[in-house]
Scaffold this motif. Structure first.
Motif, PDB file in Angstrom:
ATOM      1  N   VAL A  86       0.848  -1.207   0.000  1.00  0.00           N
ATOM      2  CA  VAL A  86       0.000   0.000   0.000  1.00  0.00           C
ATOM      3  C   VAL A  86       0.883   1.257   0.000  1.00  0.00           C
ATOM      4  N   ASP A  87       1.955   1.239   0.801  1.00  0.00           N
ATOM      5  CA  ASP A  87       2.870   2.392   0.864  1.00  0.00           C
ATOM      6  C   ASP A  87       3.528   2.637  -0.493  1.00  0.00           C
ATOM      7  N   GLN A  88       3.895   1.549  -1.157  1.00  0.00           N
ATOM      8  CA  GLN A  88       4.532   1.647  -2.479  1.00  0.00           C
ATOM      9  C   GLN A  88       3.577   2.350  -3.462  1.00  0.00           C
TER      10      GLN A  88
ATOM     11  N   ALA B  67       1.135   4.313  -2.665  1.00  0.00           N
ATOM     12  CA  ALA B  67       0.869   5.693  -2.226  1.00  0.00           C
ATOM     13  C   ALA B  67       1.848   6.633  -2.928  1.00  0.00           C
ATOM     14  N   ARG B  68       3.074   6.128  -3.183  1.00  0.00           N
ATOM     15  CA  ARG B  68       4.070   6.955  -3.861  1.00  0.00           C
ATOM     16  C   ARG B  68       3.680   7.217  -5.319  1.00  0.00           C
ATOM     17  N   LEU B  69       2.777   6.387  -5.867  1.00  0.00           N
ATOM     18  CA  LEU B  69       2.283   6.611  -7.239  1.00  0.00           C
ATOM     19  C   LEU B  69       1.017   7.465  -7.227  1.00  0.00           C
ATOM     20  N   GLY B  70       0.621   7.920  -6.030  1.00  0.00           N
ATOM     21  CA  GLY B  70      -0.576   8.766  -5.933  1.00  0.00           C
ATOM     22  C   GLY B  70      -1.854   8.017  -5.623  1.00  0.00           C
ATOM     23  N   VAL B  71      -1.724   6.730  -5.224  1.00  0.00           N
ATOM     24  CA  VAL B  71      -2.927   5.947  -4.909  1.00  0.00           C
ATOM     25  C   VAL B  71      -3.317   6.183  -3.441  1.00  0.00           C
ATOM     26  N   ARG B  72      -4.557   6.633  -3.239  1.00  0.00           N
ATOM     27  CA  ARG B  72      -5.049   6.937  -1.901  1.00  0.00           C
ATOM     28  C   ARG B  72      -6.042   5.844  -1.486  1.00  0.00           C
ATOM     29  N   VAL B  73      -6.005   5.491  -0.199  1.00  0.00           N
ATOM     30  CA  VAL B  73      -6.947   4.474   0.296  1.00  0.00           C
ATOM     31  C   VAL B  73      -8.051   5.170   1.070  1.00  0.00           C
ATOM     32  N   VAL B  74      -9.311   4.846   0.768  1.00  0.00           N
ATOM     33  CA  VAL B  74     -10.413   5.372   1.577  1.00  0.00           C
ATOM     34  C   VAL B  74     -11.134   4.179   2.217  1.00  0.00           C
ATOM     35  N   ALA B  75     -11.715   4.432   3.379  1.00  0.00           N
ATOM     36  CA  ALA B  75     -12.366   3.331   4.100  1.00  0.00           C
ATOM     37  C   ALA B  75     -13.749   3.047   3.522  1.00  0.00           C
ATOM     38  N   ASP B  76     -14.382   4.069   2.977  1.00  0.00           N
ATOM     39  CA  ASP B  76     -15.775   3.923   2.558  1.00  0.00           C
ATOM     40  C   ASP B  76     -15.956   4.544   1.161  1.00  0.00           C
TER      41      ASP B  76
END
Ligand code: SF4
Length: 288
Positions: free
Chosen positions: A45-47, A49-58
């Motif tokens: 997930v951290d990797q 995130a460096r490409l601009g991928v954001r995690v949302v819970a809902d």
């Protein structure tokens, strides 16, 4: 010290496919948002995130134009809501998870009430129940169903893909003895994932023959936690780690035999680092 690794480790095909799809989406659209982590591994997930991928819970928290469904899937009601917002949807649901979803949908449409053997809080299980239009329950304890008292006349049983096969078998047997006196039809579908089954069998075999089992994988990864439970039940001292840095000298003393296995959402380079650290480990004054 003798070190043995199970034949199959690292990403499974479902995880590889999900990560390939997400990578393409990140390159094509720039910032994208995944509903829940794409796979249960913080380093991965951290990797991303460096490409601009954001995690949302809902799904409601999605602010951009592109929504990514994780490998664990999403209830169809949630996907519909995203579509109604005219978002671009990138679906990385694993094909094995999709099979379980479609099985749940079919059973529900045929009028079965579902019992899903799985963790009710896990996103895959929530999605499966969503595909059954919430016509059922999820649990890991057959006693939960017994406590319900009366159940519908037609009951379908299936499993979260990554559960332990022998526990699913026990659950089905227990449930059958509870339900058969009151139901007309019981339909059991085996929705366990073959990759998981193979890894569990190999881990169990290895765990029977070593002193220490090191299980590598995300702490929030269901399949890794189950692998660790299986190894521990075979009598081996079992350590669940996410990275090689977590290996402690005290575990390796006394010239012990060590087995290594991994969950399905851990990259090969992390396994390689674990193997290297174990191979380089020396006792006494040469200790590294
Ligand atoms: S473990 Fe099985 S169900 Fe889960 S992502 Fe991998 S192939 Fe799919």
């Amino acid at each position: 010290m003798q070190i043995t690794k199970t034949e199959e480790t690292g990403f499974c095909f479902g995880v590889k496919r999900a990560l390939r799809t997400l990578e393409k989406a990140a390159h094509a659209y720039g910032a994208v948002e995944t509903v829940g982590p794409v796979v249960h591994n913080q380093q991965v997930v951290d990797q991303f995130a460096r490409l601009g991928v954001r995690v949302v819970a809902d799904p409601d928290e999605i602010k951009g134009e592109v929504a990514v469904i994780s490998s664990h899937g999403l209830p169809p009601q949630a996907s519909e809501k995203l579509k109604s917002r005219r978002l671009t949807i990138v679906d990385t649901t694993c094909p094995n998870v999709r099979k379980a979803q479609l099985a749940a949908k079919r059973l529900a449409e045929e009028g079965f009430w579902l019992v899903v053997f799985g963790d009710p809080a896990h996103p895959e299980v929530k999605a499966i129940l969503g595909w059954a239009n919430q016509q059922g329950v999820a649990t890991l304890e057959s006693s939960d169903i017994a406590r319900l008292g009366k159940v519908p006349k037609r009951v379908g049983i299936l499993s979260q893909t990554t559960r332990n096969e022998s526990e699913f078998t026990r659950f089905v047997n227990d449930l059958a003895s509870v339900l058969l006196p009151q139901v007309q039809e019981l339909s059991i579908l085996n929705t366990l994932c073959d990759v998981t089954k193979r890894r569990q069998a190999a881990a169990l075999e290895l765990a029977k023959n070593v002193d220490l089992m090191i299980v590598v994988g995300g702490r929030n990864s269901a399949n890794t936690r189950i692998l660790a439970e299986i190894c521990s039940s075979a009598g081996a001292e079992t350590r669940h780690i996410e990275t090689a840095d977590e290996i402690q000298d005290a575990w390796l003393e006394h010239g012990r035999s060590v087995g290594v296995t991994s969950g399905t959402s851990i990259p090969d380079n992390v396994i390689d680092e674990v193997m290297l650290k174990l191979k380089n480990w020396k006792r006494g004054p040469n200790k590294r």
